[in-house]
Design a protein around this motif. Sequence first.
Motif, PDB file in Angstrom:
ATOM      1  N   THR B   9     -13.662 -10.758 -38.845  1.00 14.20           N
ATOM      2  CA  THR B   9     -14.977 -10.768 -39.115  1.00 14.20           C
ATOM      3  C   THR B   9     -15.756  -9.836 -38.335  1.00 14.20           C
ATOM      4  O   THR B   9     -15.930  -9.897 -37.223  1.00 14.20           O
ATOM      5  N   TYR B  44     -15.638  -8.950 -44.034  1.00 10.69           N
ATOM      6  CA  TYR B  44     -14.382  -9.803 -43.716  1.00 10.69           C
ATOM      7  C   TYR B  44     -13.321  -8.858 -44.317  1.00 10.69           C
ATOM      8  O   TYR B  44     -13.393  -8.465 -45.340  1.00 10.69           O
ATOM      9  N   VAL B  45     -12.347  -8.771 -43.358  1.00 12.58           N
ATOM     10  CA  VAL B  45     -11.307  -7.966 -43.626  1.00 12.58           C
ATOM     11  C   VAL B  45      -9.853  -8.538 -43.374  1.00 12.58           C
ATOM     12  O   VAL B  45      -9.842  -9.272 -42.380  1.00 12.58           O
ATOM     13  N   GLU B  46      -9.266  -8.488 -44.586  1.00 10.37           N
ATOM     14  CA  GLU B  46      -7.975  -9.008 -44.147  1.00 10.37           C
ATOM     15  C   GLU B  46      -6.816  -7.922 -44.292  1.00 10.37           C
ATOM     16  O   GLU B  46      -7.052  -6.952 -44.961  1.00 10.37           O
ATOM     17  N   LEU B  47      -5.676  -7.957 -43.529  1.00  9.74           N
ATOM     18  CA  LEU B  47      -4.785  -6.900 -43.471  1.00  9.74           C
ATOM     19  C   LEU B  47      -3.355  -7.440 -43.074  1.00  9.74           C
ATOM     20  O   LEU B  47      -3.333  -8.554 -42.397  1.00  9.74           O
ATOM     21  N   THR B  48      -2.312  -6.775 -43.056  1.00 11.46           N
ATOM     22  CA  THR B  48      -1.041  -7.169 -42.577  1.00 11.46           C
ATOM     23  C   THR B  48      -0.547  -5.963 -41.682  1.00 11.46           C
ATOM     24  O   THR B  48      -0.825  -4.583 -41.656  1.00 11.46           O
ATOM     25  N   VAL B  49      -0.117  -6.230 -40.522  1.00 11.67           N
ATOM     26  CA  VAL B  49       0.252  -5.312 -39.382  1.00 11.67           C
ATOM     27  C   VAL B  49       1.590  -5.613 -38.841  1.00 11.67           C
ATOM     28  O   VAL B  49       2.246  -6.650 -38.930  1.00 11.67           O
ATOM     29  N   GLU B  50       2.665  -4.436 -38.906  1.00 16.08           N
ATOM     30  CA  GLU B  50       3.647  -4.840 -38.321  1.00 16.08           C
ATOM     31  C   GLU B  50       3.793  -4.416 -36.878  1.00 16.08           C
ATOM     32  O   GLU B  50       3.560  -3.470 -36.434  1.00 16.08           O
ATOM     33  N   LEU B  60      -3.355  -3.528 -31.609  1.00 16.73           N
ATOM     34  CA  LEU B  60      -3.318  -2.417 -32.673  1.00 16.73           C
ATOM     35  C   LEU B  60      -4.490  -2.783 -33.557  1.00 16.73           C
ATOM     36  O   LEU B  60      -5.168  -1.702 -33.725  1.00 16.73           O
ATOM     37  N   VAL B  61      -4.663  -3.950 -34.040  1.00 15.00           N
ATOM     38  CA  VAL B  61      -5.771  -4.278 -34.862  1.00 15.00           C
ATOM     39  C   VAL B  61      -7.066  -4.035 -34.187  1.00 15.00           C
ATOM     40  O   VAL B  61      -8.085  -3.355 -34.622  1.00 15.00           O
ATOM     41  N   ASP B  63      -7.753  -1.837 -31.658  1.00 18.18           N
ATOM     42  CA  ASP B  63      -7.953  -0.424 -31.735  1.00 18.18           C
ATOM     43  C   ASP B  63      -8.328  -0.053 -32.863  1.00 18.18           C
ATOM     44  O   ASP B  63      -9.281   0.894 -32.897  1.00 18.18           O
ATOM     45  N   ALA B  64      -7.922  -0.408 -34.247  1.00 19.85           N
ATOM     46  CA  ALA B  64      -8.275  -0.107 -35.515  1.00 19.85           C
ATOM     47  C   ALA B  64      -9.405  -0.428 -35.746  1.00 19.85           C
ATOM     48  O   ALA B  64     -10.478   0.675 -36.347  1.00 19.85           O
ATOM     49  N   LYS B  67     -11.866   1.824 -33.619  1.00 17.64           N
ATOM     50  CA  LYS B  67     -11.798   3.413 -34.137  1.00 17.64           C
ATOM     51  C   LYS B  67     -12.322   3.817 -35.503  1.00 17.64           C
ATOM     52  O   LYS B  67     -12.728   4.795 -35.815  1.00 17.64           O
ATOM     53  N   LEU B  68     -12.154   2.708 -36.311  1.00 19.97           N
ATOM     54  CA  LEU B  68     -12.227   3.019 -37.730  1.00 19.97           C
ATOM     55  C   LEU B  68     -13.027   1.989 -38.554  1.00 19.97           C
ATOM     56  O   LEU B  68     -13.940   1.897 -39.583  1.00 19.97           O
ATOM     57  N   ILE B  69     -12.696   0.601 -38.471  1.00 20.04           N
ATOM     58  CA  ILE B  69     -12.871  -0.462 -39.499  1.00 20.04           C
ATOM     59  C   ILE B  69     -14.477  -0.915 -39.155  1.00 20.04           C
ATOM     60  O   ILE B  69     -14.983  -1.121 -39.960  1.00 20.04           O
TER      61      ILE B  69
END
Lengths: 89, 89
Positions: B9, B44-50, B60-61, B63-64, B67-69
């Motif tokens: 969020t 509100y952002v949903e994502l999957t991460v490996e 990682l999330v 950092d993303a 930097k970007l989201i």
Amino acid sequence: MNTYHATITITLRKGILDVQGKTVEHALHATDFPMISHLRIGKYVELTVEAENKTTAHSLVEDACRKLIANPIMEDFSISLNELQVENV
Amino acid sequence: MNTYHATITITLRKGILDVQGKTVEHALHATDFPMISHLRIGKYVELTVEAENKTTAHSLVEDACRKLIANPIMEDFSISLNELQVENV
């Protein structure tokens, strides 16, 4: 009257192309984040509502979402309510 | 590698004028919803991460997001992670 704090998450319905999400996902893949996928972007709304009780508050917020805040044709929404303070002591 | 589902969020920082939220609030007051106030709109952002583990996935999330989201100057974000499946059995 009681005061409630509501948080609403609004997401695009499954099957509807999320252009903004795809764009961000491509940008992530082009930088340092190839391990991120299935990115979808929705909306997050916070508000306070005055109502007699939690049930009334919930139906007011649901009504507002359906009529104005969300687009019920393309979007799903979920509402979470918390009581802030009780003024009728 | 494990797969994690993240929900993020993103909200405008306190003190930054939320023009979109104010506009929706005014529209609500002009219709049937004068009891709704303090409306603010975020993402509100949903994502999957490996990732190897939950800590790596979270960083990682984060950092993303930085930097970007999200826009860390104007926005705050909070991340919630759930493990989806374990492939290294």
